[in-house]
Write an enzyme that holds these catalytic residues in place. Structure first.
Site, short mmCIF file in Angstrom:
data_model
loop_
_atom_site.label_atom_id
_atom_site.label_comp_id
_atom_site.label_asym_id
_atom_site.label_seq_id
_atom_site.Cartn_x
_atom_site.Cartn_y
_atom_site.Cartn_z
N LYS A 48 5.04 -16.32 -29.33
CA LYS A 48 4.01 -15.45 -29.88
C LYS A 48 2.62 -15.79 -29.35
CE LYS A 48 6.24 -12.88 -32.79
NZ LYS A 48 6.14 -11.43 -32.84
N ARG A 76 3.34 5.06 -20.97
CA ARG A 76 4.21 3.93 -20.59
C ARG A 76 4.66 4.04 -19.12
NH1 ARG A 76 8.97 3.71 -24.58
NH2 ARG A 76 8.75 5.95 -24.44
N CYS A 85 19.69 -14.00 -32.46
CA CYS A 85 18.94 -12.82 -32.89
C CYS A 85 19.81 -11.59 -32.63
CB CYS A 85 17.63 -12.77 -32.08
SG CYS A 85 16.48 -11.47 -32.58
N ASP A 128 15.66 -9.29 -43.19
CA ASP A 128 15.10 -10.03 -42.04
C ASP A 128 13.62 -10.32 -42.22
OD1 ASP A 128 17.52 -9.91 -40.64
OD2 ASP A 128 17.03 -7.97 -39.76
N CYS A 135 7.98 -2.27 -25.57
CA CYS A 135 6.86 -1.77 -26.36
C CYS A 135 7.31 -1.45 -27.78
CB CYS A 135 6.32 -0.49 -25.72
SG CYS A 135 5.77 -0.74 -24.04
N HIS A 154 18.18 -13.94 -25.45
CA HIS A 154 17.12 -13.39 -24.61
C HIS A 154 17.51 -13.34 -23.14
CE1 HIS A 154 15.00 -14.85 -28.25
NE2 HIS A 154 14.60 -13.60 -28.18
N ASN A 170 1.71 -9.61 -32.33
CA ASN A 170 3.08 -9.24 -31.97
C ASN A 170 3.22 -9.13 -30.45
OD1 ASN A 170 5.74 -8.45 -32.20
ND2 ASN A 170 5.29 -6.41 -33.00
N ILE A 223 23.60 -10.74 -36.02
CA ILE A 223 22.31 -10.63 -36.73
C ILE A 223 22.01 -9.20 -37.14
CG2 ILE A 223 19.84 -11.17 -36.55
CD1 ILE A 223 21.77 -13.60 -36.69
C1 LIG Z 1 12.28 -8.32 -32.62
N1 LIG Z 1 11.05 -7.85 -32.05
C2 LIG Z 1 10.35 -6.79 -32.57
C3 LIG Z 1 8.96 -6.91 -32.69
N2 LIG Z 1 8.24 -5.89 -33.20
C4 LIG Z 1 8.84 -4.77 -33.59
N3 LIG Z 1 8.14 -3.78 -34.12
N4 LIG Z 1 10.19 -4.61 -33.49
C5 LIG Z 1 10.97 -5.58 -32.98
O1 LIG Z 1 12.19 -5.40 -32.90
N5 LIG Z 1 8.36 -8.03 -32.33
C6 LIG Z 1 9.07 -9.18 -31.89
C7 LIG Z 1 10.30 -8.76 -31.19
C8 LIG Z 1 9.92 -8.08 -29.91
N6 LIG Z 1 11.08 -7.57 -29.32
C9 LIG Z 1 11.26 -6.31 -28.91
C10 LIG Z 1 12.49 -6.07 -28.36
C11 LIG Z 1 12.79 -4.81 -27.89
C12 LIG Z 1 11.84 -3.81 -27.96
C13 LIG Z 1 12.22 -2.50 -27.38
O2 LIG Z 1 13.29 -2.39 -26.86
N7 LIG Z 1 11.38 -1.48 -27.42
C14 LIG Z 1 11.76 -0.24 -26.84
C15 LIG Z 1 11.30 0.90 -27.69
C16 LIG Z 1 12.01 0.96 -28.99
C17 LIG Z 1 11.83 2.33 -29.60
O3 LIG Z 1 10.89 2.58 -30.33
N8 LIG Z 1 12.67 3.25 -29.23
C18 LIG Z 1 12.56 4.63 -29.62
C19 LIG Z 1 12.04 5.46 -28.46
C20 LIG Z 1 12.86 5.21 -27.25
C21 LIG Z 1 12.32 5.89 -26.01
O4 LIG Z 1 11.50 5.34 -25.31
N9 LIG Z 1 12.84 7.07 -25.72
C22 LIG Z 1 12.54 7.71 -24.49
C23 LIG Z 1 13.65 8.71 -24.21
C24 LIG Z 1 15.03 8.07 -24.20
C25 LIG Z 1 15.41 7.43 -22.90
O5 LIG Z 1 15.37 8.08 -21.87
O6 LIG Z 1 15.84 6.23 -22.94
C26 LIG Z 1 11.20 8.42 -24.62
O7 LIG Z 1 10.77 8.69 -25.77
O8 LIG Z 1 10.60 8.67 -23.59
C27 LIG Z 1 13.94 5.12 -30.00
O9 LIG Z 1 14.92 4.40 -29.83
O10 LIG Z 1 14.00 6.24 -30.51
C28 LIG Z 1 11.19 -0.12 -25.44
O11 LIG Z 1 11.78 0.67 -24.68
O12 LIG Z 1 10.18 -0.74 -25.11
C29 LIG Z 1 10.61 -4.04 -28.52
C30 LIG Z 1 10.30 -5.32 -29.01
N1 LIG Z 2 18.44 -7.23 -37.65
C1 LIG Z 2 17.55 -7.28 -36.50
C2 LIG Z 2 16.75 -8.56 -36.49
C3 LIG Z 2 15.94 -8.77 -35.26
S1 LIG Z 2 14.77 -10.01 -35.44
C4 LIG Z 2 18.35 -7.17 -35.23
O1 LIG Z 2 19.51 -7.57 -35.26
O2 LIG Z 2 17.85 -6.70 -34.22
ZN LIG Z 3 15.59 -11.95 -34.59
#
Ligand SMILES: CN1c2c(nc(N)[nH]c2=O)NC[C@@H]1CNc1ccc(C(=O)N[C@@H](CCC(=O)N[C@@H](CCC(=O)N[C@@H](CCC(=O)O)C(=O)O)C(=O)O)C(=O)O)cc1
Ligand SMILES: N[C@@H](CCS)C(=O)O
Ligand SMILES: [Zn+2]
Length: 753
Positions: free
Chosen positions: A113, A19, A725, A598, A515, A693, A118, A430
């Site tokens: 979308k 990443r 949301c 959800d 991601c 958003h 996704n 939500i």
């Molecule tokens: C509602 N949405 C989602 C979708 N799909 C999903 N599977 N989940 C969803 O919620 N599709 C439609 C939408 C898309 N929206 C989003 C919104 C936000 C994110 C998001 O914020 N993704 C995060 C990663 C989330 C996660 O897995 N976190 C882990 C790991 C965190 C991390 O990166 N840690 C770091 C160290 C910590 C730091 O320094 O901050 C690491 O490992 O290096 C966790 O919380 O443990 C993102 O950052 O992209 C995705 C879809």
């Molecule tokens: N309960 C979830 C729904 C996201 S679609 C949230 O609040 O993030």
């Molecule tokens: Zn939502």
């Protein structure tokens, strides 16, 4: 036919194996990295990727599949089609990000979308003020960069028909497609510039042609490609389709002078042999699944390819779609056992499969005997693994049968009002509150062993204390625990269910720098122990207000996972539903009066062709009902939907029969409420009163106006007040202010009723 290639993929991931692009871009946004530093990271990633594709053996390598945010936005920039409101931002990179994310004063483009994936793209706005103008800087730059490195580069672009079909009309009733005659000349100019720059092939993506299209749209597409293929000085043109069958668009495209057509042989069922005109065209056979993670059955793929060659076609081997939708490599997964590992192919492994198949076609199967043997062994290991089958869950589902239902809604309502009296226009959220860096750092520390489970739980509990206190201070009516303990609303559950495994590094871009790590559903699904009850009961212990149980529904769990391909999706959905049902029952037994399940991805999995939609809607609604019909009438089921144009699923939303449905509505100005009423929906509804958003804080007046608008379509006793949301991507300060205004607006409108 122009000189053809034998092996390629339609696109590649770009966020970086670790990443790197996400981190660099976010640092650029925060001011910690300058534009040059960001571009250095981007260029290194691009070059590493295309070099790896070449050394793996592809003889045509896609370029321009890199993006700082989204390929549709890149196309809008290339065609000069950014909205006027971003023009004030002088720096091109900042203007690009302003269109993608907005600024304090500029609203971003809408995000939606990308077909049934996704991934989310930004919707170009086309209207009277749009003046198309070609700016090929990005694609020419990426082509030059690769050619200079000696790579056989094939620029990839969104084709003109798909670009306009994915755009929305703004300030006019005219469909963007009416502007084709303005953008086709720009594509002509672009083809000439690409030829001059040394491109042998260009790929024009037209995935919009795999959805239902009118005869007029198909003949428009034919006319466009007749025109483009008639350009004298141009690269060979590959029109790429993916995510389904081209149907009638296939002979239409084949009748033009284009040089290649990519067909999706995994999601689609186009029969190449029935289109004689394809014998003049390179058929790029998308036989390696670009969207799922299972290792290809190379023997079966070879048999299919051989039958295509038998019908005298020139064939190249490819992935079925861009590899954007799968992680980089299985090699990064350190925690998989050998059997599981042998069943999988991520991006790099899929490229190797493409090369093996192409080698077998060109030079004979003996050249790849080892790869064939490994593929056979993996198929056999997977087919015989005892973890795939759990007779108990299959038997349980057989006894539940189909058509799980609850008592009539009106009866439930009386019971629920008695069990839990609420004010009119109840306010709620939500589920998620900001996923702060402190929360993520704690989770990373738990993973690395720096803190133990007890310390992690203590930290999450302290987050919950703060979130409950905030909601009480604000005066919300129905509270949530805030989901701090969830890395993701799907992955969290998958990590706790049997039948799934989680990856440690399998990141896939969802939008921009965001991601996800989709879990891999490989076997029958069961729930061993409760997954959420401790967190919810802890939150409830801190307040007298009701706290909602918070679960993810079966369809969304499937949509955001990589799913097994050896069982019908509908059966797997019912297994996941059963696990969620068990959780609802345990929450209820623990005293929880409202359980939210959800289903934001209900619309996402809707098949692209209407002929396939009815069956999907039947099984998806059934799965939700299996998940939510195990509890007493006095316990309310809420659901939540977002990220969608709900049109084709409106009937299904009514079919879910949830007592309250919160639904994204702010951007569509509450129009969804009339659609719901027309579909006979008579249950509780919480149309989102502001768009989460954007960091913008909505005013009390604005929210009150939305509520008054909603009251024109929904009786006051059925209306709930909530954002669009969850709040996980927002900051604390803006959340507090926005919710304060939401509560005030609800009070104001209550006083008027
Ligand atoms: C509602 N949405 C989602 C979708 N799909 C999903 N599977 N989940 C969803 O919620 N599709 C439609 C939408 C898309 N929206 C989003 C919104 C936000 C994110 C998001 O914020 N993704 C995060 C990663 C989330 C996660 O897995 N976190 C882990 C790991 C965190 C991390 O990166 N840690 C770091 C160290 C910590 C730091 O320094 O901050 C690491 O490992 O290096 C966790 O919380 O443990 C993102 O950052 O992209 C995705 C879809
Ligand atoms: N309960 C979830 C729904 C996201 S679609 C949230 O609040 O993030
Ligand atoms: Zn939502």
């Amino acid at each position: 036919m122009k000189e053809h290639f034998t092996s390629t993929v339609l696109g590649i991931p770009r966020i970086g194996p670790n990443r790197e692009l996400k981190r660099a871009t976010e640092r650029y946004w925060s001011g910690a990295l300058d534009a040059e530093g960001l571009e250095t990271v981007a260029r290194d990633l691009r070059l590493d990727s295309v070099r790896a594709l070449q050394s793996a053996g592809l003889d045509s390598v896609p370029v321009n599949t890199f993006s700082y945010y989204d390929q549709v936005l890149d196309t809008a920039v290339m065609l000069g089609a950014l909205p006027e409101r971003v023009a004030a931002v002088v720096d091109p990179l900042d203007r690009y990000f302003a269109a993608a994310r907005g600024t304090a004063t500029i609203a971003p483009l809408e995000m939606t979308k990308w077909f049934d994936t996704n991934y989310h793209y930004l919707v170009p706005e086309i209207g009277p003020s749009t003046e198309f103008r070609l700016d090929a800087t990005k694609v020419l730059g990426e082509l030059r960069e690769a050619l200079d490195a000696g790579i056989p580069a094939r620029p990839v672009l969104i084709g003109p028909v798909t670009f306009l079909l994915l755009s929305k009309a703004v300030g006019t009733e005219d469909s963007p497609l009416t502007r084709l005659d303005e953008i086709v000349p720009l594509y002509v100019e672009l083809l000439e510039q690409l030829a001059d720059a040394g491109a042998q092939w260009v790929q024009l993506d037209e995935p919009a042609l795999v959805a239902d299209r009118t005869a007029a749209e198909i003949s428009t597409a034919r006319a466009v490609y007749e025109q483009l293929s008639a350009v004298p000085r141009r690269p060979a043109i590959l029109v790429a389709s993916y995510f389904g069958s081209l149907g009638d668009a296939l002979p239409a495209l084949a009748s033009t002078g284009i040089d290649g057509i990519a067909v999706d042989m995994v999601a689609g069922d186009d029969v190449i042999a029935t289109v004689p005109a394809l014998s003049r065209t390179l058929v790029v056979a998308g036989i390696v699944d670009g969207r799922n993670v299972w290792r290809t059955d190379l023997e079966a793929a070879l048999a299919t390819l051989a039958s295509m060659l038998g019908s005298a076609h020139t064939v190249a081997v490819s992935s079925s779609c861009s590899l954007l939708h799968v992680p980089y490599t299985v090699d990064a997964e350190t925690e998989l056992d050998d059997a599981l590992r042998s069943w999988l192919a991520f991006g790099a492994e899929k490229v190797a499969e493409v090369v093996a198949l192409a080698t077998a076609l060109s030079h004979g199967r003996e050249r790849v005997e080892r790869a064939l043997e490994e593929s056979r062994d993996a198929q056999s290991s997977r087919a015989h693994d005892p973890r795939l089958s759990n007779p108990a869950v299959r038997e349980r589902l057989r006894t539940i049968g189909s058509g799980a239902t609850r008592a009539p809604a009106a009866h439930r309502r009386v019971q629920q009002e008695a069990a839990l009296p609420l004010p009119v226009l109840p306010t709620t959220t939500i589920g998620s509150y900001p996923q702060t860096s402190a929360i993520r750092v704690a989770r990373a520390a738990l993973r690395s062993g720096e803190i133990d489970d007890a310390e992690y739980r203590a930290r999450m509990r302290s987050e919950i204390v703060d979130i409950i206190a905030l909601q009480e201070k604000l005066g919300l009516d129905v509270l949530v625990h805030g989901e701090p303990e969830r890395n993701d609303m799907v992955q969290y559950f998958a990590e706790r269910l049997d039948g799934f495994f989680a990856t440690s590094s399998g990141w896939v871009q969802s939008y921009g720098t965001r991601c996800v790590r989709p879990p891999i559903l490989f076997g029958d699904v069961t729930r061993a122990t409760p997954m959420t009850v401790d967190w919810i009961t802890y939150a409830q212990s801190l307040t007298d207000k009701p706290v909602k149980g918070m679960l993810t529904g079966p369809v969304t769990i499937l949509a955001w996972s990589f799913v097994r391909d050896d069982r019908p999706l509908a059966d797997t959905a019912r297994q996941v539903a059963l696990a969620i049902r068990d959780e609802t029952v345990d929450l209820e037994a623990a005293g929880v009066r409202i359980v939210q399940v959800d289903e934001p991805a209900l619309r996402e999995l809707l098949p692209l062709r209407s002929a396939d939609q009815g069956a999907y809607l039947d099984w998806s609604v059934d799965a939700f009902r299996v998940a939510t019909s195990g509890i007493a009438d006095s316990t309310a089921i809420h659901t939540h939907l977002c990220y969608s144009e709900f049109g084709a699923v409106i009937g299904a939303i009514a079919g879910l029969d949830a007592d309250v449905t919160s639904i994204e509505a702010a951007r569509s100005h509450m129009e969804v409420l009339d659609d719901l009423a027309a579909a006979g929906f008579e249950l509780g509804v919480g149309p989102g009163v502001y768009d989460i958003h954007s960091p913008r804080v909505p005013s009390i007046d604005e929210i009150a106006a939305s509520l008054r608008l909603a009251l024109k379509s929904v009786p006051v006793n059925r209306l709930w007040v909530n954002p669009d949301c969850g709040l996980k991507t927002r900051g604390h300060a803006e959340v507090e202010e926005s919710l304060r205004n939401l509560v005030e607006a609800a009070k104001l409108v209550r006083s008027e009723t």
